[in-house]
Structures are given as C-alpha cells and as structure tokens.
Design a protein around this motif. Sequence first.
Motif, short mmCIF file in Angstrom:
data_model
loop_
_atom_site.label_atom_id
_atom_site.label_comp_id
_atom_site.label_asym_id
_atom_site.label_seq_id
_atom_site.Cartn_x
_atom_site.Cartn_y
_atom_site.Cartn_z
N ASP A 29 49.13 28.02 44.82
CA ASP A 29 48.70 29.40 45.07
C ASP A 29 49.45 29.92 46.29
O ASP A 29 49.16 29.53 47.41
N ARG A 30 50.42 30.79 46.05
CA ARG A 30 51.21 31.34 47.15
C ARG A 30 50.55 32.60 47.70
O ARG A 30 49.81 33.28 47.00
N LEU A 31 50.88 32.92 48.95
CA LEU A 31 50.32 34.10 49.57
C LEU A 31 50.68 35.39 48.83
O LEU A 31 49.85 36.30 48.74
N ASP A 32 51.89 35.49 48.30
CA ASP A 32 52.23 36.73 47.60
C ASP A 32 51.35 36.92 46.37
O ASP A 32 50.92 38.04 46.07
N GLY A 33 51.02 35.85 45.66
CA GLY A 33 50.11 35.95 44.53
C GLY A 33 48.70 36.32 44.97
O GLY A 33 48.05 37.18 44.35
N HIS A 34 48.23 35.69 46.03
CA HIS A 34 46.90 36.00 46.57
C HIS A 34 46.83 37.47 46.99
O HIS A 34 45.89 38.18 46.63
N HIS A 35 47.83 37.91 47.74
CA HIS A 35 47.84 39.31 48.18
C HIS A 35 47.80 40.26 46.99
O HIS A 35 47.05 41.25 46.99
N ALA A 36 48.59 39.98 45.97
CA ALA A 36 48.63 40.84 44.79
C ALA A 36 47.27 40.84 44.08
O ALA A 36 46.79 41.90 43.66
N ARG A 37 46.65 39.67 43.95
CA ARG A 37 45.35 39.61 43.26
C ARG A 37 44.27 40.35 44.05
O ARG A 37 43.41 41.01 43.46
N VAL A 38 44.31 40.26 45.39
CA VAL A 38 43.35 41.00 46.21
C VAL A 38 43.53 42.50 45.98
O VAL A 38 42.55 43.23 45.79
#
Length: 158
Positions: A29-38
């Motif tokens: 789980d990368r930060l860019d994916g987390h940021h996009a999902r948020v």
Amino acid sequence: MSELVPTPLWLSGRVLRWHTNPRMSSTQDRLDGHHARVAQIILERHPDPSVALLRAALTHDAGEAIVGDLPAGMKRQMPEVAERHALVEAVSRDTISGAFPDLSESDQTWLRFADRLDAFLWASWHGEDMQQLGWRLALEEIARLESMLGVVNDEVTA
C-alpha cells in the motif's frame, strides 16, 4: 522544456504504508494510492468538498517520506510522542508538497474520517482480524465521525 525528474511530492507517493505491521507490511500500500483513495472517499460521500479538502487528502501523509509513521498502538500509548512526531511530520509534509491548506473544522473531520475509513477498508480487504482491539476502536471512531458528519454509509459494517 523543464527537466523531467521526479519531484519530492511524486517520490513521496512511493513510500509504503504499514511498515511497522508485520501482517500488513507486504500489502504494498503506497502513499499515492492511499491519498487517492482518501480523496475518492471524500468525493463519494461529501456533498460539496472544497478544493482545500481534496488537496489535503492528496498530500496529508507526504511527510512520512522523511519521518516515517508511528504504529497506531504507540500513538495511543504515548500521545505526547505522537504529538511531537505529528509536528515534525507536518513540517516535512509542507517541505515536500507546499503549505498545507487551512482547513475548516468540518474539513478536518472529513479528512480524518476518510483517512480512517481507508485504513479500515484496506486492512479488512487484506484479511486483517477486524475483531482485534485496535480495529474495533478504529471502527468506533469511523462510526462516531460518520455520525458527526451526517454520512450515511451501509457498506462499513464489521
């Protein structure tokens, strides 16, 4: 043409989450994916999100590229350490992504809600035992934030 090199913000997206959780560290789980999902959670559930809130969603953890993150259990057990770390992380985030938006109290609550919901959904999707105390507490917080914000969501049940 400007030099085509990765920027600090772009690079911060490659940082892996869950690095202190032995069961979850391999989920990639990368930060860019987390940021996009948020940001997606906010877009799905907020009636009219501000640009500032969406910008915050897309950059809120960028500082972890410099200072890392602390395990949730440690944050609960040592709030004074977590608070000092959060200040350093905020400075690091602003260094990477520019000044963080000045969010209203409501937008701060939306960001916290979407951030917690994404973590819960990711962990659940990847087979975490959601009956563990930490996850039960997370679900209680998500429900409290949903109620505060007036969010109706039948999908978050565990």
